[in-house]
Design a protein around this motif. Structure first.
Motif, PDB file in Angstrom:
ATOM      1  N   SER A 256       0.713   3.745   1.746  1.00  0.00           N
ATOM      2  CA  SER A 256       1.044   4.158   3.110  1.00  0.00           C
ATOM      3  C   SER A 256       2.262   3.412   3.651  1.00  0.00           C
ATOM      4  O   SER A 256       2.871   3.839   4.640  1.00  0.00           O
ATOM      5  CB  SER A 256      -0.147   3.931   4.042  1.00  0.00           C
ATOM      6  N   GLN A 257       2.617   2.275   3.021  1.00  0.00           N
ATOM      7  CA  GLN A 257       3.769   1.488   3.449  1.00  0.00           C
ATOM      8  C   GLN A 257       5.043   1.894   2.719  1.00  0.00           C
ATOM      9  O   GLN A 257       6.111   1.339   2.991  1.00  0.00           O
ATOM     10  CB  GLN A 257       3.503  -0.008   3.220  1.00  0.00           C
TER      11      GLN A 257
ATOM     12  N   GLU B  14       0.837  -1.192   0.000  1.00  0.00           N
ATOM     13  CA  GLU B  14       0.000   0.000   0.000  1.00  0.00           C
ATOM     14  C   GLU B  14       0.879   1.251   0.000  1.00  0.00           C
ATOM     15  O   GLU B  14       2.006   1.231   0.517  1.00  0.00           O
ATOM     16  CB  GLU B  14      -0.894   0.012   1.245  1.00  0.00           C
TER      17      GLU B  14
END
Length: 636
Positions: free
Chosen positions: A264-265, A262
């Motif tokens: 966000s990662q 993702e």
């Protein structure tokens, strides 16, 4: 002022040595062309030595502008040094601590001083306002000593090259599962440390460049550490060379069906790294030949191979998870992982592209002539610009240290002399016509020690070869262990065992193995590679025989019994005052071939690509290995 005098003063102000003593003991006067080329690479407006007067005036005017505060301030144990600030204008000064609070300073008799007794440990920022002008400088508040475990003991373990650890379950090369196998064996015999050569990314597709000391970046992990997993088709043994290109293909096949992490990662740094690797597929590996915008750091989507960028996002996500599991496994075993901080980065790599302001253009790092390399050495990577690094508070260096210290329990600083000086060679001139450039040793040591404490990581400095006095003095002052090699001690009139401040070793990845040293295989290899003239080889072999005799005498061994000789050297080192003994793993089964021959290319010799002489499973079960591990543990 004439041009030569101006050039000398300019070089002095920039920390460029005008003379030095090379590895052959000769005093070298540096040519003006070298001095001007290095000064130009440091940003001075000059084309040649004749422009030195104008460049000197430019530098003096630049340094006179604004409040005159240091570029970086070191506060050992939180004690801020006093420094002068002479002005009639109103002065406001304070330190913004990294955890939030402000600490005021006061101007006393023209000197800025801290009202508080000590600063908290960490990275802070000094703010100084003189009239309408404001200046800032990073403040490195660091413990005097590097981190050490609360309970000290006489530690021991082994060192290895992970790629060479091929077991029956491995793919084309060894991986972190194989490294864990070594750690379990060491722990079972009482050892508590396993060190590995750098686990950083390299160029693995043709033309492959497998040296772990010439990484694409010092901010990411090698995708090869993941391992090919169950899809890896184990290669037969023996093989002539480790095939990093095949290993790369195995990793790609394993990760092909894995979903992208993702957003966000993904850190902004990782996203930029992945795009850079994708652009190298489209635009070519040498980013200096890219179109202007791409070369300057701005990449369009159509310049990036999407599949390649995706692969590196996925690979780095998995590599980070795998190294986390490695740390957990080592912690469970009570074994510390040792890693190496490579001194440089491949010139085609991500770090020089993404941080061009930090790297000197048109320069290579190397070494002046010495007995092993009478023409000098070119290590093939660009040096960091000292002042550019200071202006950003040495944050890049801090990140490279933190990247590995967060995983390692012990970090060895490759060529730790680089914290004090590096030998720069302008492109296009002979290697012996370079010179040394000075680095801010105290500041870099503060960065190193601070990161050591932040991550609970012991420090070792590779202080082999020509070592400036300030490095020899700094290591014990800051609790950084040096190194002592039995092979090097053999060259001394009376070989001495390691002291309580030194890591005990027989050899390293850049020397012959013990068996190879006894046989003189490295001498033959140097002749074959034209690093040593054939007519000089007999004298080298005679000197080697004398060195072998001296070391044998020191340990009470018969040089004609290689196995017993090795056992006695291991026992001699293990019984010394050294707090840490590291044996090269392959010495334990009398491996005669070395992993790397410095001064030769991996395209010519199998540097970093030589497999071990058998399956790892069989070698670790070899009675010689078992006996030598017991011998070390008994002596420790």
């Amino acid at each position: 002022m004439d041009a030569r005098t101006a050039l000398d003063r300019l070089a002095d102000l920039l920390g460029v040595a005008r003379s030095y003593v090379d590895g052959l003991g000769r005093t070298v006067q540096v040519p003006p062309e070298t001095l001007s080329a290095i000064c130009r690479s440091m940003g001075m407006p000059m084309e040649g030595p004749g422009d030195a007067p104008a460049a000197l005036a430019h530098l003096r005017a630049e340094r006179a502008a604004g409040p005159r505060i240091p570029s970086v301030i070191v506060a050992w144990e939180g004690v801020l040094p006093r420094f002068p600030l002479r002005t009639l204008a109103p002065v406001r000064a304070w330190i913004e601590c990294d955890d939030g609070p402000r600490v005021p300073l006061e101007l006393l008799a023209g000197t800025l001083a801290l009202r508080a007794v000590r600063l908290p440990i960490g990275r802070h920022t000094l703010h100084v306002t003189v009239g309408d002008t404001e200046a800032r400088a990073p403040v490195l508040s660091a413990p005097r000593l590097g981190w050490r475990p609360a309970r000290s003991r006489r530690r021991w373990g082994v060192a290895t090259h992970v790629a060479a650890l091929r077991s029956r379950r491995s793919g084309a090369i060894g991986d972190l599962d194989d490294l864990e196998t070594v750690a379990r064996v060491v722990a079972r015999h009482g050892g508590d440390i396993v060190t590995a050569l750098p686990l950083l990314p390299t160029f693995n597709t043709p033309p492959a460049e497998p040296s772990p000391y010439s990484p694409v970046s010092r901010l990411f992990w090698s995708e090869l550490v993941i391992g090919g997993g169950p899809r890896a088709a184990a290669m037969p043994h023996p093989v002539d060379r480790l095939d990093v290109t095949r290993a790369d293909a195995e990793i790609r096949a394993r990760l092909a069906a894995e979903p992208e992490p993702e957003s966000s990662q993904l850190s902004p740094e990782l996203e930029r790294y992945a795009r850079f690797r994708g652009a190298q597929v489209t635009l070519g590996r040498d980013w200096r030949q890219w179109p202007t915008e791409a070369r300057s750091g701005t990449l369009r989507d159509d310049q990036i191979d999407a599949d390649e960028a995706r692969f590196h996002r996925v690979a780095q996500h998995h590599a980070a998870a795998r190294t986390d599991r490695l740390r957990s496994a080592f912690d469970h075993l009570g074994v510390a992982l040792g890693l190496d901080l490579a001194v440089g980065v491949h010139p085609d790599g991500y770090d020089p592209w993404s941080r061009q302001h930090l790297f000197a253009s048109g320069m290579s790092v190397g070494a002046p002539p010495d007995p092993g390399f009478p023409s000098g050495q070119d290590w093939g990577f660009a040096p960091i610009l000292p002042e550019a690094s200071r202006l950003e508070g040495h944050r890049y260096l801090a990140r490279t240290i933190a990247h590995q210290a967060a995983l390692a329990g012990v970090l060895r600083i490759d060529h730790i002399m680089a914290l004090s000086r590096l030998y720069w060679v302008p492109h296009g001139i002979d290697l012996h016509r370079g010179t040394y450039v000075r680095y801010p040793l105290d500041e870099l040591l503060a960065v190193l020690v601070l990161e050591s404490h932040r991550h609970g990581c012991e420090l070792v400095g590779e202080n082999l070869g020509t070592v400036p006095r300030e490095i020899d003095e700094a290591l014990p002052r800051h609790g950084i262990k040096g190194m002592r090699l039995a092979l090097f001690e053999a060259g001394a009139p009376e070989p001495a065992p390691p002291t309580g401040d030194e890591v005990a070793m027989i050899d390293t990845h850049d020397t012959p193995t013990f068996a190879g040293w006894l046989e003189g295989r490295d001498i033959d290899a140097r002749v074959e590679s034209k690093l040593l003239a054939a007519e000089d080889a007999p004298a080298e072999r005679e000197a080697r025989a004398e060195a072998v005799g001296r070391l044998a005498g020191a340990v009470g061994a018969d040089p004609d019994d290689p196995g017993d000789f090795l056992d006695r050297v291991l026992d001699w080192l293990a019984r010394s005052d050294s707090p840490m003994l590291i044996a090269w793993l392959e010495d334990l089964w009398d491996e005669p071939e070395q992993v790397n021959l410095p001064g030769t290319a991996s395209s010519v010799r199998p540097n970093w690509q030589r497999p071990m002489s058998g399956w790892l499973d069989d070698l670790l079960a070899d009675p010689r290995v078992e006996a030598r591990l017991r011998l070390i543990d008994d002596a420790r």
